[in-house]
Scaffold this active site. Sequence first.
Site, mmCIF file in Angstrom:
data_model
loop_
_atom_site.group_PDB
_atom_site.id
_atom_site.type_symbol
_atom_site.label_atom_id
_atom_site.label_comp_id
_atom_site.label_asym_id
_atom_site.label_seq_id
_atom_site.Cartn_x
_atom_site.Cartn_y
_atom_site.Cartn_z
ATOM 1 N N HIS A 96 0.851 -1.190 0.000
ATOM 2 C CA HIS A 96 0.000 0.000 0.000
ATOM 3 C C HIS A 96 0.883 1.233 0.000
ATOM 4 O O HIS A 96 1.938 1.238 0.619
ATOM 5 C CB HIS A 96 -0.915 0.013 1.232
ATOM 6 C CG HIS A 96 -2.079 0.929 1.049
ATOM 7 N ND1 HIS A 96 -2.010 2.275 1.314
ATOM 8 C CD2 HIS A 96 -3.330 0.687 0.599
ATOM 9 C CE1 HIS A 96 -3.172 2.818 1.022
ATOM 10 N NE2 HIS A 96 -3.993 1.885 0.588
ATOM 11 N N ASP B 167 -8.018 -4.931 -0.303
ATOM 12 C CA ASP B 167 -8.527 -5.595 -1.495
ATOM 13 C C ASP B 167 -8.231 -7.083 -1.514
ATOM 14 O O ASP B 167 -8.874 -7.837 -2.245
ATOM 15 C CB ASP B 167 -7.938 -4.936 -2.756
ATOM 16 C CG ASP B 167 -8.593 -3.594 -2.999
ATOM 17 O OD1 ASP B 167 -9.784 -3.469 -2.690
ATOM 18 O OD2 ASP B 167 -7.909 -2.681 -3.481
HETATM 19 N N1 CMC Z 1 4.146 -7.423 -5.302
HETATM 20 C C1 CMC Z 1 5.512 -7.444 -5.422
HETATM 21 N N2 CMC Z 1 6.318 -6.401 -5.182
HETATM 22 C C2 CMC Z 1 5.732 -5.250 -4.797
HETATM 23 C C3 CMC Z 1 4.332 -5.143 -4.634
HETATM 24 C C4 CMC Z 1 3.540 -6.286 -4.888
HETATM 25 N N3 CMC Z 1 2.189 -6.225 -4.750
HETATM 26 N N4 CMC Z 1 4.021 -3.878 -4.240
HETATM 27 C C5 CMC Z 1 5.179 -3.217 -4.156
HETATM 28 N N5 CMC Z 1 6.218 -4.047 -4.481
HETATM 29 C C6 CMC Z 1 7.652 -3.720 -4.433
HETATM 30 C C7 CMC Z 1 8.077 -2.867 -5.607
HETATM 31 O O1 CMC Z 1 8.509 -3.657 -6.697
HETATM 32 C C8 CMC Z 1 9.198 -2.058 -4.985
HETATM 33 O O2 CMC Z 1 10.326 -2.890 -4.896
HETATM 34 P P1 CMC Z 1 11.830 -2.249 -4.999
HETATM 35 O O3 CMC Z 1 11.930 -1.280 -3.850
HETATM 36 O O4 CMC Z 1 12.730 -3.422 -4.903
HETATM 37 O O5 CMC Z 1 11.872 -1.570 -6.344
HETATM 38 C C9 CMC Z 1 8.715 -1.797 -3.555
HETATM 39 O O6 CMC Z 1 7.859 -2.915 -3.265
HETATM 40 C C10 CMC Z 1 7.936 -0.498 -3.381
HETATM 41 O O7 CMC Z 1 6.876 -0.481 -4.328
HETATM 42 P P2 CMC Z 1 6.266 0.831 -4.975
HETATM 43 O O8 CMC Z 1 5.598 0.464 -6.273
HETATM 44 O O9 CMC Z 1 7.297 1.899 -5.003
HETATM 45 O O10 CMC Z 1 5.190 1.226 -3.913
HETATM 46 P P3 CMC Z 1 3.996 2.227 -4.151
HETATM 47 O O11 CMC Z 1 3.717 2.850 -2.846
HETATM 48 O O12 CMC Z 1 4.285 3.130 -5.303
HETATM 49 O O13 CMC Z 1 2.809 1.264 -4.619
HETATM 50 C C11 CMC Z 1 0.917 -0.126 -4.625
HETATM 51 C C12 CMC Z 1 1.753 0.877 -3.824
HETATM 52 C C13 CMC Z 1 -0.380 -0.415 -3.846
HETATM 53 C C14 CMC Z 1 0.509 0.490 -5.985
HETATM 54 C C15 CMC Z 1 1.737 -1.418 -4.843
HETATM 55 O O14 CMC Z 1 2.094 -1.992 -3.588
HETATM 56 C C16 CMC Z 1 1.008 -2.436 -5.704
HETATM 57 O O15 CMC Z 1 1.102 -2.384 -6.924
HETATM 58 N N6 CMC Z 1 0.241 -3.418 -5.073
HETATM 59 C C17 CMC Z 1 -0.550 -4.346 -5.819
HETATM 60 C C18 CMC Z 1 -1.858 -3.703 -6.230
HETATM 61 C C19 CMC Z 1 -2.815 -3.528 -5.075
HETATM 62 O O16 CMC Z 1 -3.040 -4.454 -4.293
HETATM 63 N N7 CMC Z 1 -3.449 -2.327 -5.006
HETATM 64 C C20 CMC Z 1 -4.471 -2.036 -4.001
HETATM 65 C C21 CMC Z 1 -4.060 -1.012 -3.006
HETATM 66 S S1 CMC Z 1 -5.211 -0.938 -1.626
HETATM 67 C C22 CMC Z 1 -6.653 -0.286 -2.303
HETATM 68 C C23 CMC Z 1 -6.584 1.168 -2.550
HETATM 69 O O17 CMC Z 1 -6.554 1.913 -1.553
HETATM 70 O O18 CMC Z 1 -6.539 1.560 -3.717
#
Ligand code: CMC
Length: 421
Positions: free
Chosen positions: A306, A363
């Site tokens: 998240h 989710d």
């Molecule tokens: N699976 C594998 N690796 C992940 C995931 C995941 N679901 N989420 C983040 N990472 C890794 C990412 O690759 C990165 O790794 P590194 O530091 O080695 O490059 C690190 O964790 C940080 O990720 P980020 O993309 O910079 O984090 P963010 O804050 O930009 O993204 C997120 C948050 C929710 C978009 C992301 O965690 C994600 O894509 N999750 C899966 C989709 C999901 O479940 N979304 C629902 C969110 S809750 C409902 C809502 O409020 O919308």
Amino acid sequence: MEDQIDLIYQGKSYKFPLVKGAEDEAAIDIKTLRAQTGLITLDPGFKNTGSCESEITFLDGEEGVLRYRGYSIEDLANNSSFIEVAYLLIFGELPSADQLDKFEDEIRDYALVDEDFKIILKSFPKSAHPMGILSSLTSALIAFNPSSVDINSEKDFHEAIVMLLAKFPVLASWTHRKMKGLPLNYPNYDLSYTENLAHMMFKMPNKDFKPSPTLVSALNKLLILHADHEQNCSTSTVRMVGSSHAGLFPSIASGISALWGPLHGGANQAVIEMLEDIRKDGGDTKKFMAKAKDKNDPFRLMGFGHRVYKNFDPRAKIIKTAADEVLAELGIDDPILDIAKKLEQEALDDPYFVDRKLYPNVDFYSGIIYRALGIPTEMFTVMFAIGRLPGWIAQWKEMRFNKEPIGRPRQIYTGYTHRSI
Ligand code: CMC
């Protein structure tokens, strides 16, 4: 704590005020940064940017705290109805018994939509995604109710709010009926908001329908948990669109489109699709864990991680308990759920996920409950939208009443400098 910070740039010192929130969170007020220094800030994804001051929702991602108007999400989910929470978010206080009765009656009075909506609905193919249809129908509300946009008229604006809360579940459930090729159901005046939603979605013409208390209570909780989440992608979209003084309905329609994406609300659908894929592939969760960790593979474990919760998602905690209750009460035995449990445990034990603070989010579990309740996968994000509606309305209202300026970020240009043809 200091009340300003110094910035030294090209040997000159500039002072910027610090703004403090009610919970001691602090921000540097850079409103005059460009005028004073010629600099702008660069923050793709707005990871460090506060776009507004807001009194609606408090969220502490490190401590896993979520409160609407000061009330904890746990208290609200366990003790309130969704309409009480909607009232709280939009008007700032929990309603008295009389205020609640009046509000519910108003919503019942406005619950019919123009019959011509059926013509619009008919023109979509059955294969259309319900979120796309819902966004279009919500936008169309303005054409049928042009007077309901004037925020300077308390009466008109109140009417717009009630109208939207009343008609939205009708439009949302109709997207479901359309997809299934089923006749459309009208709301029933005698039912509560959540019962009505279940009635409009599931009532068959040839059978009686009495929503089970398990279904109603789980839906109520899910809607409350999704009702607001401060400046997330769809809410920021609603505020941004509204900041151009576009009306409430089109602003909400834009929010629906933003919510649709799999990194936001669309994740609940993506979770079940991922679990299905794992099952079809033979159920080897470890293989998919490895894919999620492989930087050359775009696959992410949907329902994990998240942007703001870096400890746990308090909504996920509540929903996990609710999911366990629903599954036990309904006696559901589903291979997808076994895969979900395995995946959850493996991720919680895996250093990749632990180090990056990637915990199951709301989710991950909401998809599981929706599936257990018999809601089709394509409708999951629509359910999220129904829950988020009061939050979007409250945020839009706050933005307009605070007279926020039009949203217009800047950029750092990295293309060609001037060149001749
Ligand atoms: N699976 C594998 N690796 C992940 C995931 C995941 N679901 N989420 C983040 N990472 C890794 C990412 O690759 C990165 O790794 P590194 O530091 O080695 O490059 C690190 O964790 C940080 O990720 P980020 O993309 O910079 O984090 P963010 O804050 O930009 O993204 C997120 C948050 C929710 C978009 C992301 O965690 C994600 O894509 N999750 C899966 C989709 C999901 O479940 N979304 C629902 C969110 S809750 C409902 C809502 O409020 O919308």
